[in-house]
Motif scaffolding. Structure first.
Motif, PDB file in Angstrom:
ATOM      1  N   VAL A   1       4.141   2.198   3.865  1.00  9.64           N
ATOM      2  CA  VAL A   1       4.659   1.225   4.730  1.00  9.64           C
ATOM      3  C   VAL A   1       5.494   0.113   4.117  1.00  9.64           C
ATOM      4  CG1 VAL A   1       3.866  -0.455   6.594  1.00  9.64           C
ATOM      5  CG2 VAL A   1       2.734   1.851   6.399  1.00  9.64           C
ATOM      6  N   THR A   2       4.962  -0.459   2.987  1.00  8.91           N
ATOM      7  CA  THR A   2       5.745  -1.409   2.455  1.00  8.91           C
ATOM      8  C   THR A   2       6.860  -1.058   1.409  1.00  8.91           C
ATOM      9  OG1 THR A   2       4.106  -1.459   0.296  1.00  8.91           O
ATOM     10  CG2 THR A   2       3.633  -3.026   2.241  1.00  8.91           C
ATOM     11  N   GLY A   3       7.096   0.257   1.296  1.00  9.31           N
ATOM     12  CA  GLY A   3       8.128   0.564   0.603  1.00  9.31           C
ATOM     13  C   GLY A   3       7.991   0.934  -0.985  1.00  9.31           C
ATOM     14  N   VAL A   4       6.727   0.748  -1.338  1.00 14.66           N
ATOM     15  CA  VAL A   4       6.226   0.851  -2.759  1.00 14.66           C
ATOM     16  C   VAL A   4       6.216   2.480  -3.149  1.00 14.66           C
ATOM     17  CG1 VAL A   4       4.637   0.351  -4.572  1.00 14.66           C
ATOM     18  CG2 VAL A   4       5.114  -1.442  -2.644  1.00 14.66           C
ATOM     19  N   GLY A   5       6.566   2.525  -4.485  1.00 18.47           N
ATOM     20  CA  GLY A   5       6.753   4.243  -4.947  1.00 18.47           C
ATOM     21  C   GLY A   5       7.879   4.917  -4.329  1.00 18.47           C
ATOM     22  N   ALA A   6       8.066   6.081  -4.860  1.00 16.09           N
ATOM     23  CA  ALA A   6       9.251   7.018  -4.426  1.00 16.09           C
ATOM     24  C   ALA A   6       8.888   7.556  -2.981  1.00 16.09           C
ATOM     25  CB  ALA A   6       8.944   8.036  -5.838  1.00 16.09           C
TER      26      ALA A   6
ATOM     27  N   LEU B   1     -10.212  -3.713   5.118  1.00 12.65           N
ATOM     28  CA  LEU B   1      -9.015  -4.556   5.334  1.00 12.65           C
ATOM     29  C   LEU B   1      -7.810  -3.933   4.824  1.00 12.65           C
ATOM     30  CD1 LEU B   1     -10.856  -7.625   3.132  1.00 12.65           C
ATOM     31  CD2 LEU B   1     -10.884  -7.137   5.577  1.00 12.65           C
ATOM     32  N   LEU B   2      -7.683  -3.126   3.968  1.00 17.89           N
ATOM     33  CA  LEU B   2      -6.416  -2.224   3.577  1.00 17.89           C
ATOM     34  C   LEU B   2      -5.928  -1.453   4.630  1.00 17.89           C
ATOM     35  CD1 LEU B   2      -7.493  -1.332   0.081  1.00 17.89           C
ATOM     36  CD2 LEU B   2      -5.598  -3.173   0.792  1.00 17.89           C
ATOM     37  N   THR B   3      -6.982  -0.805   5.443  1.00 15.39           N
ATOM     38  CA  THR B   3      -6.483  -0.215   6.775  1.00 15.39           C
ATOM     39  C   THR B   3      -6.157  -1.053   7.614  1.00 15.39           C
ATOM     40  OG1 THR B   3      -8.285   1.348   6.390  1.00 15.39           O
ATOM     41  CG2 THR B   3      -7.714   1.255   8.456  1.00 15.39           C
ATOM     42  N   ALA B   4      -6.523  -2.289   7.937  1.00 17.20           N
ATOM     43  CA  ALA B   4      -6.104  -3.479   8.888  1.00 17.20           C
ATOM     44  C   ALA B   4      -4.579  -3.413   8.593  1.00 17.20           C
ATOM     45  CB  ALA B   4      -6.900  -4.334   9.006  1.00 17.20           C
ATOM     46  N   ALA B   5      -4.323  -3.732   7.334  1.00 18.26           N
ATOM     47  CA  ALA B   5      -3.184  -4.306   6.817  1.00 18.26           C
ATOM     48  C   ALA B   5      -1.846  -3.586   7.025  1.00 18.26           C
ATOM     49  CB  ALA B   5      -3.277  -4.480   5.206  1.00 18.26           C
ATOM     50  N   TYR B   6      -2.195  -2.017   6.716  1.00 18.59           N
ATOM     51  CA  TYR B   6      -0.954  -0.746   6.875  1.00 18.59           C
ATOM     52  C   TYR B   6      -0.796  -0.603   8.285  1.00 18.59           C
ATOM     53  CZ  TYR B   6      -4.197   2.932   7.021  1.00 18.59           C
ATOM     54  OH  TYR B   6      -5.188   4.003   7.367  1.00 18.59           O
ATOM     55  N   LEU B   7      -1.864  -0.727   9.050  1.00 19.16           N
ATOM     56  CA  LEU B   7      -1.763  -0.247  10.577  1.00 19.16           C
ATOM     57  C   LEU B   7      -1.125  -1.256  11.368  1.00 19.16           C
ATOM     58  CD1 LEU B   7      -5.056   1.431  11.558  1.00 19.16           C
ATOM     59  CD2 LEU B   7      -2.809   2.520  11.404  1.00 19.16           C
ATOM     60  N   LEU B   8      -1.386  -2.807  10.971  1.00 18.63           N
ATOM     61  CA  LEU B   8      -0.654  -3.752  11.753  1.00 18.63           C
ATOM     62  C   LEU B   8       0.635  -3.831  11.312  1.00 18.63           C
ATOM     63  CD1 LEU B   8      -3.444  -6.458  11.511  1.00 18.63           C
ATOM     64  CD2 LEU B   8      -2.790  -5.298  13.453  1.00 18.63           C
ATOM     65  N   LEU B   9       1.120  -3.466   9.896  1.00 19.82           N
ATOM     66  CA  LEU B   9       2.423  -3.241   9.563  1.00 19.82           C
ATOM     67  C   LEU B   9       3.113  -2.270  10.258  1.00 19.82           C
ATOM     68  CD1 LEU B   9       2.320  -4.003   5.678  1.00 19.82           C
ATOM     69  CD2 LEU B   9       3.209  -5.366   7.416  1.00 19.82           C
ATOM     70  N   VAL B  10       2.602  -1.077  10.622  1.00 20.64           N
ATOM     71  CA  VAL B  10       3.444  -0.220  11.332  1.00 20.64           C
ATOM     72  C   VAL B  10       3.655  -0.671  12.976  1.00 20.64           C
ATOM     73  CG1 VAL B  10       2.909   2.127  12.275  1.00 20.64           C
ATOM     74  CG2 VAL B  10       2.356   2.035  10.102  1.00 20.64           C
ATOM     75  N   VAL B  11       2.691  -1.277  13.379  1.00 18.41           N
ATOM     76  CA  VAL B  11       2.934  -1.779  14.810  1.00 18.41           C
ATOM     77  C   VAL B  11       3.936  -2.892  14.852  1.00 18.41           C
ATOM     78  CG1 VAL B  11       1.631  -3.250  16.489  1.00 18.41           C
ATOM     79  CG2 VAL B  11       0.511  -1.359  15.550  1.00 18.41           C
TER      80      VAL B  11
END
Length: 529
Positions: free
Chosen positions: A311-316, A458-468
């Motif tokens: 979601v944050t664009g880190v990695g290939a 906490l990590l789950t909440a972070a990426y799902l809220l970023l997707v929303v």
């Protein structure tokens, strides 16, 4: 309802999809064809799966809820007398919710397919494979003989392989091949473990084996059996690091294939741990439980970090060519969510195992809904690439299709475990089980597991809220753009509403599931707390 009537209902539930699968391949009678033979066979799929769902609801209504630990609706007839293999079927408080969930999701998939048939060969083979898949899934949850369980466990592989390989998207054949190779290799090892247990214990009957609680099996035999059986179940679960087939399969599968893969097939592995491993080989399970918990926690963190990096664009970029494929992201999220299920199982406590079973149902409802929604996004945007959908400041789904955007946000917060929705209770109970594991397990180690799993939430909440944020928010669309963008359609309401309602009901009234599973879990664990 008496047991004879329940027995007839259960047999009809298991056999009707198999009969319907054969019938789907036959020409439709002229009076039932409607506007075309294709429409007739799709209607046939909806009718058969709808009937199975109605029978499953009737079975649940007639189930003796005062004695959920007792096997009900049982059928027990000799099949291969020389090996003492029997067609032994039945349901209790552990298998009944999974049976109803399977029937519900298959019906919703058939209904969705009636209006949105995936591109590929004609619908006749698709419906036949879907019904055969349902037969195997239902059979897995009601089988009470180790060999019958294994056969039902394997039946699902072939139809799922063809659903992915023939009606999937890009790289579908490679994904299907990887799926079948991983699961077949795992199943081959599992069969050796099942045979070891049956030969050493003198019976393949799962009820008799559970009543013995490992009597007649030495500690070494139990450890070997748990390793072999657990390996096959862990592939299907999917447990890290045996999960790598899952993202490819989800990315390539058609929408309904992803729904059933996440909603039901993954549950077959974790169900096997509860139904077979814990009661049949309790000493072996106790020896290996800390290792299972460690792998589960690594899966929780790995799945969450993989999703966050996407979601944050880190990695290939991933190998499919899409920078952030939403289906792939949800697949990695499933690795994390199923990690909580495995952690609950590894605590060997009624609290943890009940949490695992609750999380199974919750994940089936919520992730099934998420894959339906991602399928809808693909229909509207022509892609599941998050970067393409949310080009610029965001997709602004709230402005283009507010109902669809609101439902996506609902599914996301349910998946991250918001209190009051189904996703909360299973993960919380798994963490409670880790806080006070069964006697003989290292409490300091499990406290570390609990803390790391808490970080995973906490990590789950972070990426799902970023997707929303990226999909639902953004610049307000022009009126013409909003008018051209379709909001939720009638058939989508029909297919998705039951999942929304059940997610809320299970979240607000968890006793509806826990009152069924807890007595059965206490019985399987030998009454230990």
């Amino acid at each position: 309802m008496n047991d004879t009537a329940l027995q007839a209902l259960l047999l009809a539930i298991v056999l009707l999809p198999a009969v319907g699968s054969v019938a789907a391949l036959l020409p439709a009678p002229p009076g039932l064809r409607g506007s075309s033979p294709e429409q007739a066979v799709l209607r046939h799929g909806v009718t058969v799966t709808g009937t199975v769902l109605a029978l499953a609801v009737a079975l649940a209504a007639g189930f003796d809820h005062d004695h959920p630990s007792r096997m009900q609706a049982t059928t027990d007839v000799s099949w291969i007398a020389a090996l003492d293999i029997r067609v032994h079927l039945g349901v209790d408080g552990i298998s009944l919710p999974l049976l109803v969930l399977t029937a519900l999701l298959t019906f919703l998939c058939a209904l969705y397919t009636y209006f949105r048939m995936p591109q590929g060969p004609g619908p006749r083979a698709f419906v036949a494979l879907l019904l055969l898949l349902e037969t195997g899934m239902l059979g897995t949850f009601v089988a009470l003989d180790l060999i019958v369980f294994f056969l039902a466990f394997e039946i699902v592989l072939i139809p799922m392989y063809f659903l992915v390989a023939r009606w999937g998207g890009e790289h579908r054949e490679a994904a299907a091949n990887r799926f079948i190779l991983y699961t077949l290799l795992g199943s081959a090892v599992m069969l050796l473990g099942l045979l070891l247990v049956g030969v050493r214990a003198g019976t393949f009957d799962m009820v008799a084996l559970a009543d013995q609680h490992g009597a007649g099996l030495s500690h070494g035999v139990q450890v070997i059996a748990v390793l072999a059986i657990g390996l096959g179940l862990a592939v299907k679960a999917p447990m890290w690091p045996l999960h790598s087939w899952l993202p490819d399969a989800h990315t390539a599968a058609p929408t309904v294939g992803s729904v059933l893969l996440a909603g039901v097939l993954l549950k077959m592995g974790t169900y096997g741990f509860v139904r077979i491993v814990l009661p049949v080989a309790p000493e072996g399970a106790r020896t290996l439980a800390p290792y299972l918990a460690a792998f589960a926690v690594v899966g929780i963190l790995y799945g969450s970090l993989a999703c966050l990096s996407m979601v944050t664009g880190v990695g290939a970029a991933d190998p499919t060519g899409a920078t952030v494929d939403l289906k792939r992201l949800i697949a990695y999220s499933s690795v994390g969510h199923m990690g909580f299920v495995l952690l609950g199982v590894a605590t060997l406590t009624p609290t943890g195992v009940n949490g695992a079973l609750f999380a199974n149902i919750a994940h089936g409802l919520i992730t099934g809904l998420l894959f339906f929604l991602v399928g809808a996004l693909k229909e509207r945007y022509g892609s599941t690439d998050l970067n393409q959908i949310a080009a610029g400041a965001g997709a602004a789904l709230y402005g283009k299709a507010p109902r669809l955007g609101g439902l996506l946000a609902f599914a996301a917060v349910a998946s991250l475990g918001l209190p009051g929705l189904a996703g909360f209770w299973g993960e919380m109970l798994a963490l409670f089980g880790a806080y006070q594991p069964a006697a003989g397990l290292s409490r300091p180690a499990y406290l570390v597991f609990m803390a790391l799993a808490g970080v995973g939430t906490l990590l789950t909440a972070a990426y799902l809220l970023l997707v929303v944020r990226r999909v639902c928010m953004g610049e307000h669309p022009a009126p013409a753009e909003r008018a051209a963008f379709a909001d939720i359609q009638a058939h989508e309401y029909a297919a998705w509403s039951p999942l929304v309602v059940l997610t809320v009901v299970a979240g607000l009234w968890p006793a509806v599931l826990l009152s069924l599973s807890d007595p059965a879990v206490q019985n399987l664990l030998g009454g230990s707390r």
